[in-house]
Design a protein around this motif. Structure first.
Motif, short mmCIF file in Angstrom:
data_model
loop_
_atom_site.label_atom_id
_atom_site.label_comp_id
_atom_site.label_asym_id
_atom_site.label_seq_id
_atom_site.Cartn_x
_atom_site.Cartn_y
_atom_site.Cartn_z
N ALA A 87 44.34 60.87 27.23
CA ALA A 87 44.90 61.30 26.10
C ALA A 87 46.44 61.96 26.30
N GLY A 88 47.49 61.75 26.04
CA GLY A 88 48.59 62.08 26.39
C GLY A 88 49.34 61.75 27.71
N SER A 89 48.55 60.86 28.29
CA SER A 89 49.27 60.62 29.78
C SER A 89 50.19 59.76 29.80
N GLY A 90 51.35 59.86 30.87
CA GLY A 90 52.17 58.92 31.05
C GLY A 90 51.70 57.56 31.73
N ALA A 91 52.48 56.61 31.84
CA ALA A 91 52.38 55.24 32.26
C ALA A 91 51.99 55.57 33.90
N ILE A 92 50.92 54.77 34.16
CA ILE A 92 50.19 54.89 35.42
C ILE A 92 50.31 53.37 36.07
N ASP A 93 50.93 53.50 37.32
CA ASP A 93 51.01 52.06 38.03
C ASP A 93 49.87 52.15 38.79
N LEU A 94 48.99 51.18 38.62
CA LEU A 94 47.77 51.03 39.46
C LEU A 94 47.92 50.38 40.58
N SER A 95 49.10 49.82 40.99
CA SER A 95 49.45 49.23 42.34
C SER A 95 49.74 50.28 43.32
N GLN A 96 49.87 51.65 42.82
CA GLN A 96 50.28 52.78 43.52
C GLN A 96 48.78 53.57 43.81
N ALA A 97 47.64 53.17 42.91
CA ALA A 97 46.53 54.13 42.99
C ALA A 97 45.69 53.55 44.26
N THR A 98 44.69 54.60 44.66
CA THR A 98 43.68 54.34 45.62
C THR A 98 42.48 54.42 44.95
N PHE A 99 41.28 53.61 45.47
CA PHE A 99 40.04 53.78 45.07
C PHE A 99 39.13 54.02 46.30
N SER A 100 38.49 55.20 46.23
CA SER A 100 37.82 55.49 47.16
C SER A 100 36.32 55.78 46.90
N ILE A 101 35.33 55.22 47.61
CA ILE A 101 33.96 54.98 47.43
C ILE A 101 33.34 55.38 48.59
N THR A 102 32.11 55.76 48.29
CA THR A 102 31.22 56.12 49.58
C THR A 102 29.54 56.08 49.14
#
Length: 216
Positions: A87-102
């Motif tokens: 809520a209240g977040s600005g726009a987020i570009d998922l092409s610049q995001a990273t997904f880490s999982i273990t």
């Protein structure tokens, strides 16, 4: 008479000197005031910009709605993490995001694969195959399935999340992660700025056929 005239002229010379000093002081004060006004205006604008950026940094981020898994045999081989902006977040570009999982033994950091994009608006989260086809097939990439995007901002080339958008971050396990029963899994989706969406779950004790199950 001459002495009187001399005294009068001396007073005039003194007055001119005082006037020059006074004018010089006024000019210095005007320059100083101009510098202070300009500096205060710049600092005000800088403070406003910094405050806005700080607010966006604090408020922006991703929230995880749920995590779905699709078993294959004795292990889950496909995972979909449903996320939306805070809520209240600005726009987020998922092409610049990273997904880490273990899975506690193996760890991977993944980036977005623009070829693993699908529009799943209106699809059944637990049944429709659109979530589970055309996904990224390497341990270094994730895909996106669009669930809700009223303004069309989540595109294959530039998937930008804004208010009200929901997407599924999709990965194919293959042989990279051990998602067999009773496995503790954790990870996070870290946007370019703002708070990450965190995942943490334990896989079920057993899998029934190939039904999609809710992990978190």
């Amino acid at each position: 008479m001459k002495i009187t005239e001399f005294m009068k002229s001396k007073k005039g010379a003194s007055g001119i000197g005082t006037l020059i000093v006074f004018i010089a002081m006024v000019l210095v004060a005007a320059v100083a005031a101009s510098v202070l006004i300009n500096t205060s205006g710049y600092l005000q604008q800088k403070a406003a910009t910094t405050g806005k950026e700080s607010t966006e940094q604090v408020a922006s981020g991703l929230q995880v709605i749920s995590v779905l898994g699709k078993p294959s045999g004795s292990a889950i081989d496909r995972v979909a993490v449903l996320v939306s902006p805070n809520a209240g977040s600005g726009a987020i570009d998922l092409s610049q995001a990273t997904f880490s999982i273990t899975d506690g033994t193996n760890s991977y950091i993944q980036k977005y694969d623009s070829t693993a994009y699908a529009s799943a608006a209106g699809a059944d989260l637990f049944a429709d195959a659109v979530y589970w086809t055309g996904l990224a097939t390497t341990s270094t990439e994730f895909g996106i399935a669009v669930v809700q995007d009223n303004d069309g901002s989540v595109k294959a080339a530039s998937p930008v999340l804004n208010k009200g958008d929901i997407v599924a971050i999709t990965i194919v396990d293959g042989t990279t992660l051990d998602l067999s029963p009773r496995t503790e899994v954790s990870g996070k989706i870290q946007p370019e700025f703002g708070a990450p969406g965190v995942i943490a779950f334990t896989t079920p004790a057993t899998y029934i056929d190939t039904n999609v199950i809710e992990l978190q």
